[in-house]
Scaffold this motif. Structure first.
Motif, PDB file in Angstrom:
ATOM      1  N   PHE B 200     -36.024  -1.090 -18.288  1.00  0.00           N
ATOM      2  CA  PHE B 200     -35.479  -2.441 -18.330  1.00  0.00           C
ATOM      3  C   PHE B 200     -36.141  -3.441 -17.389  1.00  0.00           C
ATOM      4  O   PHE B 200     -36.140  -4.631 -17.677  1.00  0.00           O
ATOM      5  CB  PHE B 200     -33.972  -2.420 -18.071  1.00  0.00           C
ATOM      6  CG  PHE B 200     -33.202  -1.901 -19.241  1.00  0.00           C
ATOM      7  CD1 PHE B 200     -33.173  -2.617 -20.420  1.00  0.00           C
ATOM      8  CD2 PHE B 200     -32.533  -0.694 -19.176  1.00  0.00           C
ATOM      9  CE1 PHE B 200     -32.482  -2.144 -21.518  1.00  0.00           C
ATOM     10  CE2 PHE B 200     -31.837  -0.207 -20.272  1.00  0.00           C
ATOM     11  CZ  PHE B 200     -31.822  -0.940 -21.439  1.00  0.00           C
ATOM     12  N   LEU B 201     -36.706  -2.979 -16.257  1.00  0.00           N
ATOM     13  CA  LEU B 201     -37.316  -3.955 -15.344  1.00  0.00           C
ATOM     14  C   LEU B 201     -38.425  -4.747 -16.031  1.00  0.00           C
ATOM     15  O   LEU B 201     -38.423  -5.976 -15.987  1.00  0.00           O
ATOM     16  CB  LEU B 201     -37.838  -3.266 -14.085  1.00  0.00           C
ATOM     17  CG  LEU B 201     -36.928  -3.312 -12.859  1.00  0.00           C
ATOM     18  CD1 LEU B 201     -37.647  -2.754 -11.650  1.00  0.00           C
ATOM     19  CD2 LEU B 201     -36.434  -4.722 -12.571  1.00  0.00           C
ATOM     20  N   SER B 204     -36.943  -7.166 -18.447  1.00  0.00           N
ATOM     21  CA  SER B 204     -36.263  -8.271 -17.790  1.00  0.00           C
ATOM     22  C   SER B 204     -37.271  -9.316 -17.303  1.00  0.00           C
ATOM     23  O   SER B 204     -37.049 -10.520 -17.444  1.00  0.00           O
ATOM     24  CB  SER B 204     -35.440  -7.713 -16.642  1.00  0.00           C
ATOM     25  OG  SER B 204     -34.772  -8.724 -15.987  1.00  0.00           O
ATOM     26  N   PHE B 205     -38.400  -8.845 -16.744  1.00  0.00           N
ATOM     27  CA  PHE B 205     -39.424  -9.791 -16.288  1.00  0.00           C
ATOM     28  C   PHE B 205     -40.046 -10.511 -17.472  1.00  0.00           C
ATOM     29  O   PHE B 205     -40.292 -11.713 -17.420  1.00  0.00           O
ATOM     30  CB  PHE B 205     -40.498  -9.072 -15.466  1.00  0.00           C
ATOM     31  CG  PHE B 205     -40.082  -8.884 -14.036  1.00  0.00           C
ATOM     32  CD1 PHE B 205     -40.016  -9.973 -13.177  1.00  0.00           C
ATOM     33  CD2 PHE B 205     -39.729  -7.634 -13.552  1.00  0.00           C
ATOM     34  CE1 PHE B 205     -39.610  -9.814 -11.861  1.00  0.00           C
ATOM     35  CE2 PHE B 205     -39.317  -7.468 -12.246  1.00  0.00           C
ATOM     36  CZ  PHE B 205     -39.262  -8.559 -11.392  1.00  0.00           C
ATOM     37  N   LEU B 207     -38.595 -11.199 -20.193  1.00  0.00           N
ATOM     38  CA  LEU B 207     -37.618 -12.197 -20.631  1.00  0.00           C
ATOM     39  C   LEU B 207     -37.749 -13.469 -19.796  1.00  0.00           C
ATOM     40  O   LEU B 207     -37.763 -14.577 -20.335  1.00  0.00           O
ATOM     41  CB  LEU B 207     -36.200 -11.631 -20.530  1.00  0.00           C
ATOM     42  CG  LEU B 207     -35.075 -12.618 -20.815  1.00  0.00           C
ATOM     43  CD1 LEU B 207     -35.136 -13.093 -22.248  1.00  0.00           C
ATOM     44  CD2 LEU B 207     -33.720 -12.002 -20.540  1.00  0.00           C
ATOM     45  N   SER B 208     -37.858 -13.292 -18.463  1.00  0.00           N
ATOM     46  CA  SER B 208     -37.990 -14.472 -17.602  1.00  0.00           C
ATOM     47  C   SER B 208     -39.231 -15.265 -17.985  1.00  0.00           C
ATOM     48  O   SER B 208     -39.204 -16.499 -18.025  1.00  0.00           O
ATOM     49  CB  SER B 208     -38.097 -14.055 -16.138  1.00  0.00           C
ATOM     50  OG  SER B 208     -36.995 -13.279 -15.783  1.00  0.00           O
ATOM     51  N   ARG B 212     -39.268 -19.094 -19.400  1.00  0.00           N
ATOM     52  CA  ARG B 212     -39.967 -20.168 -18.710  1.00  0.00           C
ATOM     53  C   ARG B 212     -40.939 -20.853 -19.669  1.00  0.00           C
ATOM     54  O   ARG B 212     -41.040 -22.061 -19.717  1.00  0.00           O
ATOM     55  CB  ARG B 212     -40.717 -19.604 -17.504  1.00  0.00           C
ATOM     56  CG  ARG B 212     -40.701 -20.558 -16.328  1.00  0.00           C
ATOM     57  CD  ARG B 212     -41.188 -19.885 -15.064  1.00  0.00           C
ATOM     58  NE  ARG B 212     -40.581 -18.586 -14.859  1.00  0.00           N
ATOM     59  CZ  ARG B 212     -41.253 -17.521 -14.442  1.00  0.00           C
ATOM     60  NH1 ARG B 212     -42.548 -17.586 -14.217  1.00  0.00           N
ATOM     61  NH2 ARG B 212     -40.641 -16.378 -14.249  1.00  0.00           N
TER      62      ARG B 212
END
Lengths: 222, 221
Positions: B200-201, B204-205, B207-208, B212
């Motif tokens: 997931f890390l 998640s990044f 996704l950010s 943006r």
């Protein structure tokens, strides 16, 4: 004696009601802690200090990356052996849900704060407000409108997520439903009636909240 | 605290296997949900009479009830009226029910976000409703939906942990059953956390980054 499903439901309502109260209590505590913590967390996320941004970002990623049920099990299995403390299931459930809720509401708050025009911060600073005053009197009051609708939908997610606490032994709605089913095992259709009722209960609690959130959002974005 | 690293390395294959199961359940559920959501969005867009109401009801129920109660209803409730489904079937029905509702909502807000003038000019050009949807509205709506859609993919992947409640041997279930079998609590919790972080890390990044990028394109900052 032949019992109909309606009978069973009416007889078990007091017990189911106790479970509903527990679910509402867990959710309420969680909402209060998440709101208080989330506003601070969201404000910290907009900080200009790199280490503060790093710390808050790490916290956020930790709670965004690891599923909430995993966190519940972590506290359930982990707290007693890592720290030798036995926390009641209810307390550790509220603790985990709040830690997660802080990250969720924090993101909402950060988004709302950053959507404000930069001129607001600059104007506040130029008339000599300190950071606290800037947040308290300039930024937060303006951000509140943009915060409220998404915050309410976080509330409904908190309520729905609280259902997971049954898996680590908290006696909430689903657990009290299971107890009713076990006691009425001779009655063949008990499971579908009780689970069906719980399904409806969740919907009745969450739907008004999310409908309200949508209405506010529609009204305020015009 | 002494970590039994031997025990951990011996069980790496089991965890890889379990993580694979988690990912495939999530992946299949995402594909199923996407197909449901595409059909639903078309129904909402073309305002198909009776079906429209059904879709709205489904979306509201899916978004306002927890996955756990959906699972329990299907897995423990239905057998009491004689409908027995395997745990895997239950998982896919419940997750598609949930995901279909969430994804439809994402597409719907994407469709809403396309400005009215786009539809009007399309119609003025003489496009049919079908052509309008296919060539004008959908491409724009899809682009707008991407960040929210990706966030919902991650959401659905994370929901796979909940299917451990109906004894599907994915990551969480594997961990808890090993804990009760061998009492190697530290080791197993550590392995599980590492697995979830690996999965997931990066997502998640990513996704950010996506958020943006797309925000940059829409708001004129």
């Amino acid at each position: 004696m032949e019992r109909t499903g309606i009978d069973l439901l009416i007889h078990s309502l007091p017990e189911l009601g106790k479970g509903v109260v527990q679910t509402v209590l867990i959710s309420l505590y969680t909402i209060i802690f998440s709101l208080a913590g989330g506003i601070m967390f969201g404000a910290l996320r907009t900080s200009r200090l790199w280490w503060l941004r790093f710390l808050t970002r790490s916290y956020l990623e930790l709670f965004r990356s690891i599923p909430i049920l995993v966190w519940l099990f972590f506290f359930f299995f982990g707290l007693p052996i890592f720290f030798g403390i036995n926390v009641p299931a209810f307390t550790s459930a509220v603790l985990v849900l709040s830690l997660w809720g802080i990250s969720e509401i924090g993101e909402v708050v950060r988004g709302a704060l950053q959507s404000l025009p930069k001129g607001q911060t600059e104007a506040g600073k130029s008339i000599g407000l300190n950071t606290f005053q800037l947040f308290r009197y300039v930024l937060l009051p303006q951000a509140v409108r943009r915060m409220i609708p998404p915050t309410i939908s976080v509330f409904t997610r908190i309520i729905m997520t609280s259902s997971l606490t049954v898996l680590v032994g908290v006696t909430e709605m689903i657990k009290s439903g299971q107890q009713v089913i076990e006691r009425n095992y001779t009655y063949g259709h008990a499971a579908i009636i009780i689970y069906g009722a719980l399904f409806v209960f969740y919907f009745l609690i969450c739907y008004p909240l999310s409908a309200y959130s949508r209405r506010l959002e529609r009204r305020w974005t015009q | 605290m002494q970590l039994d690293t031997d025990f951990m390395t011996r069980h790496i294959p089991d965890f890889v296997h379990a993580a694979g199961l988690s990912l495939s359940i999530g992946g299949i559920a995402i594909l199923l949900s996407l197909s449901v959501a595409c059909i639903y969005s078309a129904i909402l867009f073309f305002q198909v009479p009776i079906l429209k109401g059904f879709v709205r009801a489904h979306v509201e129920v899916a978004r306002n009830t927890p996955l756990l109660i959906q699972l329990f209803f299907l897995y423990y409730g239905l057998p009491s009226i004689g409908i027995k489904l395997s745990s895997m079937t239950v998982v896919f029905i419940a997750m598609t029910f949930l995901g279909g509702g969430y994804f439809t909502e994402v597409f719907r807000s994407g469709l809403d976000a396309v400005t009215k003038t786009q539809a009007e000019s399309g119609l003025a050009l003489g496009l049919s409703r079908m052509q309008l949807f296919r060539y004008v509205i959908m491409p724009q709506a899809f682009r707008i939906s991407i960040p929210a859609l990706f966030a919902n993919f991650i959401f659905l992947l994370k929901e796979t942990t909940i299917v451990s409640a109906v004894a599907v041997p994915e990551l969480l279930y594997t961990t808890t059953s090993y804990i009760s079998l061998y009492y190697k609590t530290y080791e197993m919790l550590l392995m599980m956390t590492i697995c979830y972080l690996i999965i997931f890390l990066p997502l998640s990044f990513l996704l950010s980054c996506i958020e943006r990028r797309y925000q940059y394109g829409t708001h004129g900052h």
